[in-house]
Design a protein around this motif. Structure first.
Motif, PDB file in Angstrom:
ATOM      1  N   PRO A  17      -5.008 -29.694 -33.172  1.00 26.62           N
ATOM      2  CA  PRO A  17      -5.881 -28.577 -33.549  1.00 26.62           C
ATOM      3  C   PRO A  17      -5.320 -27.745 -34.695  1.00 26.62           C
ATOM      4  O   PRO A  17      -4.124 -27.807 -34.998  1.00 26.62           O
ATOM      5  CB  PRO A  17      -5.963 -27.746 -32.264  1.00 26.62           C
ATOM      6  CG  PRO A  17      -4.686 -28.048 -31.549  1.00 26.62           C
ATOM      7  CD  PRO A  17      -4.389 -29.499 -31.852  1.00 26.62           C
ATOM      8  N   PRO A  18      -6.181 -26.964 -35.354  1.00 29.73           N
ATOM      9  CA  PRO A  18      -5.708 -26.054 -36.406  1.00 29.73           C
ATOM     10  C   PRO A  18      -4.680 -25.084 -35.838  1.00 29.73           C
ATOM     11  O   PRO A  18      -4.710 -24.756 -34.649  1.00 29.73           O
ATOM     12  CB  PRO A  18      -6.983 -25.316 -36.843  1.00 29.73           C
ATOM     13  CG  PRO A  18      -8.109 -26.191 -36.406  1.00 29.73           C
ATOM     14  CD  PRO A  18      -7.642 -26.869 -35.155  1.00 29.73           C
ATOM     15  N   GLU A  19      -3.783 -24.622 -36.686  1.00 30.91           N
ATOM     16  CA  GLU A  19      -2.752 -23.700 -36.214  1.00 30.91           C
ATOM     17  C   GLU A  19      -3.324 -22.313 -35.946  1.00 30.91           C
ATOM     18  O   GLU A  19      -4.369 -21.927 -36.483  1.00 30.91           O
ATOM     19  CB  GLU A  19      -1.630 -23.599 -37.239  1.00 30.91           C
ATOM     20  CG  GLU A  19      -2.051 -23.019 -38.575  1.00 30.91           C
ATOM     21  CD  GLU A  19      -0.916 -23.051 -39.585  1.00 30.91           C
ATOM     22  OE1 GLU A  19      -0.223 -22.025 -39.707  1.00 30.91           O
ATOM     23  OE2 GLU A  19      -0.735 -24.080 -40.242  1.00 30.91           O
ATOM     24  N   VAL A  20      -2.658 -21.588 -35.108  1.00 33.06           N
ATOM     25  CA  VAL A  20      -2.998 -20.187 -34.833  1.00 33.06           C
ATOM     26  C   VAL A  20      -2.378 -19.325 -35.926  1.00 33.06           C
ATOM     27  O   VAL A  20      -1.239 -19.565 -36.345  1.00 33.06           O
ATOM     28  CB  VAL A  20      -2.455 -19.760 -33.460  1.00 33.06           C
ATOM     29  CG1 VAL A  20      -2.684 -18.276 -33.210  1.00 33.06           C
ATOM     30  CG2 VAL A  20      -3.088 -20.601 -32.347  1.00 33.06           C
ATOM     31  N   THR A  21      -3.116 -18.325 -36.408  1.00 28.31           N
ATOM     32  CA  THR A  21      -2.594 -17.430 -37.439  1.00 28.31           C
ATOM     33  C   THR A  21      -2.554 -15.992 -36.938  1.00 28.31           C
ATOM     34  O   THR A  21      -3.155 -15.658 -35.905  1.00 28.31           O
ATOM     35  CB  THR A  21      -3.455 -17.484 -38.716  1.00 28.31           C
ATOM     36  OG1 THR A  21      -4.739 -16.885 -38.451  1.00 28.31           O
ATOM     37  CG2 THR A  21      -3.648 -18.916 -39.192  1.00 28.31           C
ATOM     38  N   ALA A  22      -1.876 -15.136 -37.690  1.00 29.30           N
ATOM     39  CA  ALA A  22      -1.700 -13.737 -37.293  1.00 29.30           C
ATOM     40  C   ALA A  22      -2.989 -12.931 -37.345  1.00 29.30           C
ATOM     41  O   ALA A  22      -2.997 -11.745 -36.979  1.00 29.30           O
ATOM     42  CB  ALA A  22      -0.645 -13.083 -38.189  1.00 29.30           C
ATOM     43  N   ASP A  23      -4.083 -13.546 -37.754  1.00 29.29           N
ATOM     44  CA  ASP A  23      -5.363 -12.844 -37.793  1.00 29.29           C
ATOM     45  C   ASP A  23      -5.901 -12.513 -36.407  1.00 29.29           C
ATOM     46  O   ASP A  23      -6.924 -11.835 -36.293  1.00 29.29           O
ATOM     47  CB  ASP A  23      -6.400 -13.681 -38.557  1.00 29.29           C
ATOM     48  CG  ASP A  23      -6.082 -13.786 -40.038  1.00 29.29           C
ATOM     49  OD1 ASP A  23      -5.818 -12.735 -40.656  1.00 29.29           O
ATOM     50  OD2 ASP A  23      -6.075 -14.904 -40.578  1.00 29.29           O
ATOM     51  N   TYR A  24      -5.218 -12.961 -35.359  1.00 32.15           N
ATOM     52  CA  TYR A  24      -5.625 -12.562 -34.010  1.00 32.15           C
ATOM     53  C   TYR A  24      -5.378 -11.072 -33.785  1.00 32.15           C
ATOM     54  O   TYR A  24      -5.933 -10.468 -32.863  1.00 32.15           O
ATOM     55  CB  TYR A  24      -4.891 -13.374 -32.937  1.00 32.15           C
ATOM     56  CG  TYR A  24      -3.381 -13.314 -33.022  1.00 32.15           C
ATOM     57  CD1 TYR A  24      -2.673 -12.151 -32.731  1.00 32.15           C
ATOM     58  CD2 TYR A  24      -2.657 -14.428 -33.416  1.00 32.15           C
ATOM     59  CE1 TYR A  24      -1.298 -12.097 -32.822  1.00 32.15           C
ATOM     60  CE2 TYR A  24      -1.267 -14.392 -33.502  1.00 32.15           C
ATOM     61  CZ  TYR A  24      -0.591 -13.220 -33.208  1.00 32.15           C
ATOM     62  OH  TYR A  24       0.777 -13.174 -33.316  1.00 32.15           O
TER      63      TYR A  24
END
Length: 210
Positions: free
Chosen positions: A131-138
């Motif tokens: 899957p796509p990586e998680v970014t700090a935009d959370y």
């Protein structure tokens, strides 16, 4: 007609980060793949919060490994099994490394390839999608309660470990983050454009497999 089963989490379910509801079928990457491959029967088995093989006390019945036998038997016969899980496994409450998450994936691959599942009939081909990586935009979104900097780091490492599983079990492999990434709204899920980009890559890979 070939049957292709997509087994995944909210990325496959089609979670819309702005509305928190579901993208319509024609926007979801699985729906676009279905349009691109009209000669195939596309089955969506996406569930929000699903993990490879972890139990979540706050979201019960999300353990993919426990659900998989029922799903496979329900949709038998299956020609191609597509699995894209792992994002929820990076949640900070689980504390798993990329290697441990890949072991959960490996359990699922072995189950799909087990002769006991198919009564002597050839097992489905398998396409593993990292899957796509998680970014700090959370940050600032409800997802901030589940993901952190370690989640980002581990999600970036998944592709390398997933590729090893694919090679070990002779599966096809696709790294989603080479084609798309999460939306700016929550740093986890795909927006409409992301679904379109992923659908194009998956369609190409599936055509090769078919």
């Amino acid at each position: 007609m070939k049957t292709i089963l997509f087994f995944g989490d909210s990325l496959t379910w089609g979670y819309h980060a702005v509305t928190t509801r579901r993208f319509p079928p024609e926007v979801r990457y699985t729906g676009i793949v279905s349009q691109n491959l009209p000669e195939c029967r596309i089955i969506e088995e996406g569930l929000k919060g699903r993990t490879n093989a972890l139990d979540d006390c706050l979201e019960p019945d999300r353990n993919g490994h426990k659900a998989l036998p029922m799903v496979l038997c329900t949709h038998d016969p299956i020609d191609i099994f597509v699995i894209m899980l792992g994002t929820n496994d990076t949640k900070h409450k689980f504390g798993n490394s990329a290697i441990e998450i890949a072991k959960g994936l490996e359990m699922n691959v072995r189950l799909v390839q087990s002769p006991l599942m198919w009564g002597g009939i050839k097992a489905p081909q398998i396409l593993i999608i990292s899957p796509p990586e998680v970014t700090a935009d959370y940050a600032g979104d409800v997802m901030e309660g589940s993901f952190d900097e370690t989640s980002q780091k581990v999600s970036r490492q998944l592709a390398g470990e997933y590729r090893k599983v694919a090679e070990r079990y002779h599966c096809e492999f696709l790294d989603a983050k080479e084609y798309t990434g999460p939306c700016k709204e929550d740093g986890v899920h795909l927006d409409a454009q992301g679904h379109g980009k992923l659908a194009a890559a998956v369609t190409e890979k599936l055509r090769e497999m078919l």
